[in-house]
Design an enzyme around this catalytic site. Structure first.
Site, PDB file in Angstrom:
ATOM      1  CB  CYS A   7      -0.988  -0.007   1.166  1.00 61.35           C
ATOM      2  SG  CYS A   7      -0.253   0.129   2.802  1.00 61.35           S
ATOM      3  CG  ASN A  10       4.158  -1.540   5.391  1.00 59.34           C
ATOM      4  OD1 ASN A  10       5.262  -1.872   5.809  1.00 59.34           O
ATOM      5  ND2 ASN A  10       3.175  -2.404   5.315  1.00 59.34           N
ATOM      6  CB  CYS A  12      -3.835   2.069   6.928  1.00 64.06           C
ATOM      7  SG  CYS A  12      -3.568   3.584   7.881  1.00 64.06           S
ATOM      8  NE  ARG A  13      -4.520   1.761   1.643  1.00 68.53           N
ATOM      9  CZ  ARG A  13      -4.288   2.458   0.544  1.00 68.53           C
ATOM     10  NH1 ARG A  13      -5.135   2.391  -0.458  1.00 68.53           N
ATOM     11  NH2 ARG A  13      -3.213   3.197   0.440  1.00 68.53           N
ATOM     12  CB  SER A  14       0.049  -3.372   2.878  1.00 69.74           C
ATOM     13  OG  SER A  14       0.954  -2.498   3.497  1.00 69.74           O
ATOM     14  CG  ASP A 123      -5.110   6.205   1.904  1.00 65.86           C
ATOM     15  OD1 ASP A 123      -5.165   5.936   3.118  1.00 65.86           O
ATOM     16  OD2 ASP A 123      -4.169   6.828   1.380  1.00 65.86           O
TER      17      ASP A 123
HETATM   18  P1  4NP Z   1      -1.853   3.005   3.968  1.00 63.14           P
HETATM   19  O1  4NP Z   1      -2.431   4.425   4.461  1.00 63.14           O
HETATM   20  O2  4NP Z   1      -1.265   3.247   2.608  1.00 63.14           O
HETATM   21  O3  4NP Z   1      -3.055   2.133   3.936  1.00 63.14           O
HETATM   22  O4  4NP Z   1      -0.816   2.610   5.000  1.00 63.14           O
HETATM   23  C1  4NP Z   1      -1.671   5.591   4.452  1.00 63.14           C
HETATM   24  C2  4NP Z   1      -0.815   5.875   5.490  1.00 63.14           C
HETATM   25  C3  4NP Z   1      -0.098   7.058   5.491  1.00 63.14           C
HETATM   26  C4  4NP Z   1      -0.263   7.955   4.449  1.00 63.14           C
HETATM   27  C5  4NP Z   1      -1.114   7.664   3.401  1.00 63.14           C
HETATM   28  C6  4NP Z   1      -1.830   6.485   3.410  1.00 63.14           C
HETATM   29  N1  4NP Z   1       0.447   9.188   4.455  1.00 63.14           N
HETATM   30  O5  4NP Z   1       0.228  10.006   3.539  1.00 63.14           O
HETATM   31  O6  4NP Z   1       1.263   9.419   5.370  1.00 63.14           O
END
Ligand code: 4NP
Length: 158
Positions: A7, A10, A12-14, A123
């Site tokens: 993702c 790294n 939240c989703r993955s 996201d």
């Molecule tokens: P993830 O979510 O890709 O599911 O881990 C996010 C975590 C942090 C950010 C964006 C999405 N960020 O912009 O910091």
């Protein structure tokens, strides 16, 4: 078989996908036959545990993410895994942009395994808590689909 969930951050989703899928494998006695990992495209959260909202949502479904730590997609991931599973279209594009010339490892959208050929796991980072439950619903559905493919592929073994 080796599976890498990808993702953006790294956190939240993955990592949620890693935790949910690993738990399914453990329940089926298949954990020792697969390598499961996750990573992010961006550098911002490297070394950090998953977002507390992701951890809480996963804990409510019996999945512990507390031991995971964020890392970035690396060139050798294209050799170390048999499939790269992206959470959204941007992740998939970023994977292809970083693919070494010799690499043939397939990269796909994870929700293909939930019967959604072109759908993304949204996201949840900038949204509210409910976004994390939606993420879990989608990830659980795709994880069950992936498990079915893995079970068909893996022959009975020790
Ligand atoms: P993830 O979510 O890709 O599911 O881990 C996010 C975590 C942090 C950010 C964006 C999405 N960020 O912009 O910091």
């Amino acid at each position: 078989m080796r599976v890498l969930f990808v993702c953006l951050g790294n956190i939240c989703r993955s990592p949620t996908a890693e935790g949910v899928f690993r738990r399914l494998l453990e329940a089926r006695g298949l954990a020792h036959r697969m390598a499961v990992d996750s990573c992010g495209i961006g550098p911002w959260h490297v070394g950090k545990a998953p977002d507390p909202r992701a951890q809480e949502a996963a804990t409510r479904r019996g999945v512990d993410l507390s031991g995971l730590r964020a890392r970035q997609l690396a060139a050798d991931d294209f050799d170390r895994f048999d499939v790269l599973l992206a959470m959204d279209h941007d992740n998939l594009e970023a994977i292809e942009a970083q693919r070494p010339p010799h690499s043939r490892v397939p990269a796909r959208l994870f929700l293909e395994y939930a019967g959604h050929p072109d759908r993304a796991v949204p996201d949840p980072y900038f949204g509210g808590d409910r976004g994390f439950d939606e993420v879990l619903d989608l990830i659980e559905a795709a994880s069950r689909g992936l498990l079915e493919e893995v079970e068909a592929y893996l022959e009975p073994g020790p």
